[in-house]
Design a protein around this motif. Structure first.
Motif, PDB file in Angstrom:
ATOM      1  N   TYR A   9      68.167 -34.940  58.592  1.00 43.75           N
ATOM      2  CA  TYR A   9      69.287 -34.040  58.878  1.00 43.75           C
ATOM      3  C   TYR A   9      69.977 -33.618  57.579  1.00 43.75           C
ATOM      4  CZ  TYR A   9      73.861 -32.497  60.539  1.00 43.75           C
ATOM      5  OH  TYR A   9      75.003 -31.781  60.765  1.00 43.75           O
ATOM      6  N   ILE A  59      73.254 -34.600  65.656  1.00 40.90           N
ATOM      7  CA  ILE A  59      72.160 -34.601  64.683  1.00 40.90           C
ATOM      8  C   ILE A  59      70.829 -34.337  65.370  1.00 40.90           C
ATOM      9  CG2 ILE A  59      70.828 -36.099  63.131  1.00 40.90           C
ATOM     10  CD1 ILE A  59      73.533 -37.401  62.351  1.00 40.90           C
ATOM     11  N   GLN A 110      70.540 -30.705  66.756  1.00 39.50           N
ATOM     12  CA  GLN A 110      70.279 -29.714  65.713  1.00 39.50           C
ATOM     13  C   GLN A 110      68.855 -29.811  65.175  1.00 39.50           C
ATOM     14  OE1 GLN A 110      73.253 -28.955  62.681  1.00 39.50           O
ATOM     15  NE2 GLN A 110      74.805 -29.911  63.997  1.00 39.50           N
ATOM     16  N   LEU A 111      68.381 -31.035  64.966  1.00 39.36           N
ATOM     17  CA  LEU A 111      67.008 -31.199  64.470  1.00 39.36           C
ATOM     18  C   LEU A 111      65.992 -30.721  65.494  1.00 39.36           C
ATOM     19  CD1 LEU A 111      67.252 -34.668  62.707  1.00 39.36           C
ATOM     20  CD2 LEU A 111      66.934 -32.435  61.615  1.00 39.36           C
ATOM     21  N   GLU A 135      68.764 -39.431  60.100  1.00 43.48           N
ATOM     22  CA  GLU A 135      69.944 -38.991  59.346  1.00 43.48           C
ATOM     23  C   GLU A 135      69.538 -38.375  58.006  1.00 43.48           C
ATOM     24  OE1 GLU A 135      72.265 -42.581  59.301  1.00 43.48           O
ATOM     25  OE2 GLU A 135      73.253 -42.083  61.196  1.00 43.48           O
ATOM     26  N   HIS A 179      65.990 -26.978  65.595  1.00 46.09           N
ATOM     27  CA  HIS A 179      65.435 -26.422  64.355  1.00 46.09           C
ATOM     28  C   HIS A 179      63.921 -26.610  64.263  1.00 46.09           C
ATOM     29  CE1 HIS A 179      65.709 -25.023  60.189  1.00 46.09           C
ATOM     30  NE2 HIS A 179      64.903 -26.023  59.859  1.00 46.09           N
ATOM     31  N   THR A 207      67.838 -31.295  55.516  1.00 44.51           N
ATOM     32  CA  THR A 207      67.611 -30.017  56.179  1.00 44.51           C
ATOM     33  C   THR A 207      68.871 -29.154  56.215  1.00 44.51           C
ATOM     34  OG1 THR A 207      65.926 -31.025  57.593  1.00 44.51           O
ATOM     35  CG2 THR A 207      66.821 -28.921  58.314  1.00 44.51           C
ATOM     36  N   PHE A 208      70.018 -29.754  56.501  1.00 41.48           N
ATOM     37  CA  PHE A 208      71.222 -28.972  56.769  1.00 41.48           C
ATOM     38  C   PHE A 208      72.341 -29.118  55.751  1.00 41.48           C
ATOM     39  CE2 PHE A 208      69.350 -29.641  61.023  1.00 41.48           C
ATOM     40  CZ  PHE A 208      69.070 -28.321  61.316  1.00 41.48           C
TER      41      PHE A 208
END
Length: 88
Positions: free
Chosen positions: A70, A21, A24-25, A67, A28, A73-74
């Motif tokens: 995340y 998590i 990826q954040l 969380e 991004h 966003t995804f």
């Protein structure tokens, strides 16, 4: 005795690690944008992956915010629901 974790088909974070998590954040948004979105020092003051993970594992309210970011966003399903909060 079976030590398997129970299936959680309705939990959108099932099988996603905290490290995944945060990676990826960070990829991004970058650390600066992440710190603007979630106001916690582990993202603002000399951020590293290890220090962020250590803090988030010990601080439930901060982990919850990460969380939720995340998911909104995804996770396309969460976006359609308006980013509603899941109990993890």
């Amino acid at each position: 005795m079976d030590n398997k974790q129970p299936e959680q088909p309705k939990n959108p974070l099932h099988g996603v690690t905290l490290q995944d998590i945060v990676i990826q954040l960070q990829e991004h948004f970058g650390w600066d944008n992440l710190a603007q979105r979630i106001n916690i020092n582990c993202f603002k003051s000399d951020p590293t992956m290890n220090s962020s993970l250590k803090f988030l594992r010990r601080t439930p309210w901060a982990r919850d915010r990460v969380e939720q970011l995340y998911l909104t966003t995804f996770d396309k399903k969460a976006s359609r629901r308006g980013g509603k909060k899941f109990r993890v």
